[in-house]
Design a protein around this motif. Structure first.
Motif, PDB file in Angstrom:
ATOM      1  N   UNK A  24     -25.729 -12.019 -28.068  1.00  0.00           N
ATOM      2  CA  UNK A  24     -25.721 -12.472 -29.456  1.00  0.00           C
ATOM      3  C   UNK A  24     -27.038 -12.191 -30.170  1.00  0.00           C
ATOM      4  N   UNK A  25     -28.064 -11.783 -29.420  1.00  0.00           N
ATOM      5  CA  UNK A  25     -29.346 -11.502 -30.055  1.00  0.00           C
ATOM      6  C   UNK A  25     -30.490 -11.619 -29.070  1.00  0.00           C
ATOM      7  N   UNK A  26     -31.701 -11.442 -29.590  1.00  0.00           N
ATOM      8  CA  UNK A  26     -32.922 -11.525 -28.782  1.00  0.00           C
ATOM      9  C   UNK A  26     -33.854 -12.557 -29.398  1.00  0.00           C
ATOM     10  N   UNK A  27     -34.509 -13.321 -28.528  1.00  0.00           N
ATOM     11  CA  UNK A  27     -35.448 -14.356 -28.946  1.00  0.00           C
ATOM     12  C   UNK A  27     -36.825 -14.009 -28.392  1.00  0.00           C
ATOM     13  N   UNK A  28     -37.842 -14.019 -29.238  1.00  0.00           N
ATOM     14  CA  UNK A  28     -39.227 -13.788 -28.827  1.00  0.00           C
ATOM     15  C   UNK A  28     -39.974 -15.108 -28.961  1.00  0.00           C
ATOM     16  N   UNK A  29     -40.594 -15.580 -27.867  1.00  0.00           N
ATOM     17  CA  UNK A  29     -41.202 -16.903 -27.824  1.00  0.00           C
ATOM     18  C   UNK A  29     -42.706 -16.801 -27.588  1.00  0.00           C
TER      19      UNK A  29
ATOM     20  N   UNK B 258     -27.826 -17.928 -21.036  1.00  0.00           N
ATOM     21  CA  UNK B 258     -26.444 -18.361 -20.789  1.00  0.00           C
ATOM     22  C   UNK B 258     -25.656 -18.487 -22.083  1.00  0.00           C
ATOM     23  N   UNK B 259     -26.352 -18.688 -23.197  1.00  0.00           N
ATOM     24  CA  UNK B 259     -25.701 -18.768 -24.508  1.00  0.00           C
ATOM     25  C   UNK B 259     -25.608 -17.394 -25.185  1.00  0.00           C
ATOM     26  N   UNK B 260     -26.069 -16.347 -24.505  1.00  0.00           N
ATOM     27  CA  UNK B 260     -25.933 -14.997 -25.029  1.00  0.00           C
ATOM     28  C   UNK B 260     -27.174 -14.419 -25.660  1.00  0.00           C
ATOM     29  N   UNK B 261     -28.328 -15.042 -25.441  1.00  0.00           N
ATOM     30  CA  UNK B 261     -29.556 -14.577 -26.063  1.00  0.00           C
ATOM     31  C   UNK B 261     -30.545 -14.062 -25.018  1.00  0.00           C
TER      32      UNK B 261
ATOM     33  N   UNK C 167     -35.093 -13.272 -33.197  1.00  0.00           N
ATOM     34  CA  UNK C 167     -35.368 -14.654 -33.563  1.00  0.00           C
ATOM     35  C   UNK C 167     -36.765 -14.984 -33.028  1.00  0.00           C
ATOM     36  N   UNK C 168     -37.669 -15.377 -33.898  1.00  0.00           N
ATOM     37  CA  UNK C 168     -39.050 -15.646 -33.521  1.00  0.00           C
ATOM     38  C   UNK C 168     -39.259 -17.148 -33.357  1.00  0.00           C
ATOM     39  N   UNK C 169     -39.829 -17.546 -32.216  1.00  0.00           N
ATOM     40  CA  UNK C 169     -40.091 -18.949 -31.904  1.00  0.00           C
ATOM     41  C   UNK C 169     -41.561 -19.081 -31.530  1.00  0.00           C
ATOM     42  N   UNK C 170     -42.300 -19.941 -32.223  1.00  0.00           N
ATOM     43  CA  UNK C 170     -43.712 -20.139 -31.921  1.00  0.00           C
ATOM     44  C   UNK C 170     -44.016 -21.595 -31.671  1.00  0.00           C
ATOM     45  N   UNK C 171     -44.679 -21.871 -30.543  1.00  0.00           N
ATOM     46  CA  UNK C 171     -45.056 -23.243 -30.209  1.00  0.00           C
ATOM     47  C   UNK C 171     -46.510 -23.507 -30.592  1.00  0.00           C
TER      48      UNK C 171
END
Length: 299
Positions: free
Chosen positions: A48-53, A73-76, A120-124
């Motif tokens: 469903x896509x790619x996530x960069x953390x 597991x959710x497709x990412x 999808x960009x995720x920053x902590x």
């Protein structure tokens, strides 16, 4: 751009106990190689896509270990990356200019293109402020932005004091000497040292010693002077998500609530989690991230 309505979701799902064994690999980009943990959906799971953390200050890609497989597991495809000079990624030991926020933001754009933009960009925490800078520089490599425990401007006064203490120590001590001094004073996360992380004391020591002191000095200084750029960010045509634990002394939760409103962002509060919800409550954190990404896939 995200709709102006804000949705607050308090999630109480229990977190998993198993610590997966994930091997880092190298990600080549036009701005050099970076160390990553890279988990793809299993065969038969629709992608469903790619996530960069992006991890936070004194952190590393391993901070996302417990959310990578649930996202897959959710497709990412989930890719957690060490930034320049951070743990497994190389960088100058003494040149702080290499770690200016704009330079790190350019790295993020290169990382996104290398794994297959748009992502999808995720920053902590600090990673959230670098992610914001990357989006403001060029939003085209990104499908969305999620800020995890990362506020509108500079860190709280109490955290600024901790970061200043750490920067003062680094100015006169080696990384090894600084680590030993921190341990002698008490638990690292309570006396100005690195935050808690996945893997226990040995991993904390390993990633501390492998992180470049110039990176810690430059990014620590930025955390203490970061301006409020929410209005600029709100003008960017991307969907936003603000996620945090139910308590946080780095950026207090009411301030994160207000930032989400200003952004017209989806808002998630993970019940029982603190500043690092992906390690405190990984299952509900991964669930809320995937739920947000799913809504964009539907659109």
């Amino acid at each position: 751009m995200c709709a102006p309505a804000t949705l607050t979701r308090v999630i109480t799902t229990s977190s998993p106990a198993r610590l997966p064994e994930l091997l880092p690999r190298r990600l080549p980009t036009e701005r050099g190689e970076f160390a990553v943990l890279d988990v793809s959906p299993a065969a038969g799971v629709p992608v469903r896509g790619t996530v960069l953390l992006l991890p936070g200050y004194t952190g590393s890609k391993e901070d996302f270990t417990l959310v990578l497989e649930p996202l897959a597991a959710r497709g990412y495809r989930a890719v957690a990356v060490d930034g320049r000079g951070q743990h497994g990624s190389d960088g100058p030991a003494d040149d702080e200019s290499a770690y200016a926020q704009d330079e790190l933001a350019k790295d993020v754009g290169a990382q996104a293109r290398a794994v297959g933009a748009p992502v999808h960009l995720v920053g902590h925490s600090m990673g959230g402020q670098i992610a914001r800078a990357a989006v403001l520089l060029d939003h085209s490599p990104f499908r969305s932005l999620t800020l995890v425990s990362s506020g509108a401007a500079r860190i709280s006064v109490s955290q600024e004091q901790r970061v200043t203490l750490l920067r003062d120590a680094l100015a006169v001590m080696s990384m090894e000497e600084c680590w030993e001094a921190i341990l002698a004073m008490g638990p690292p996360e309570e006396v100005g040292g690195p935050a808690r992380g996945i893997g226990g004391p040995e991993l904390l020591r390993k990633r501390w010693l492998s992180t470049k002191s110039a990176q810690l000095l430059a990014t620590g200084r930025q955390l203490c002077v970061e301006p409020d750029r929410v209005a600029e960010l709100a003008a960017v045509p991307l969907p936003f998500h603000v996620l945090s634990g139910s308590h946080d002394d780095t950026w207090p939760v009411p301030g994160l609530d207000a930032m989400a409103l200003r952004l017209g962002a989806r808002r998630t509060v993970v019940d029982g989690a603190g500043h690092t919800p992906m390690t405190d409550r990984p299952a509900p954190t991964a669930q809320s991230l995937a739920d947000f990404f799913d809504t964009l896939a539907v659109r």
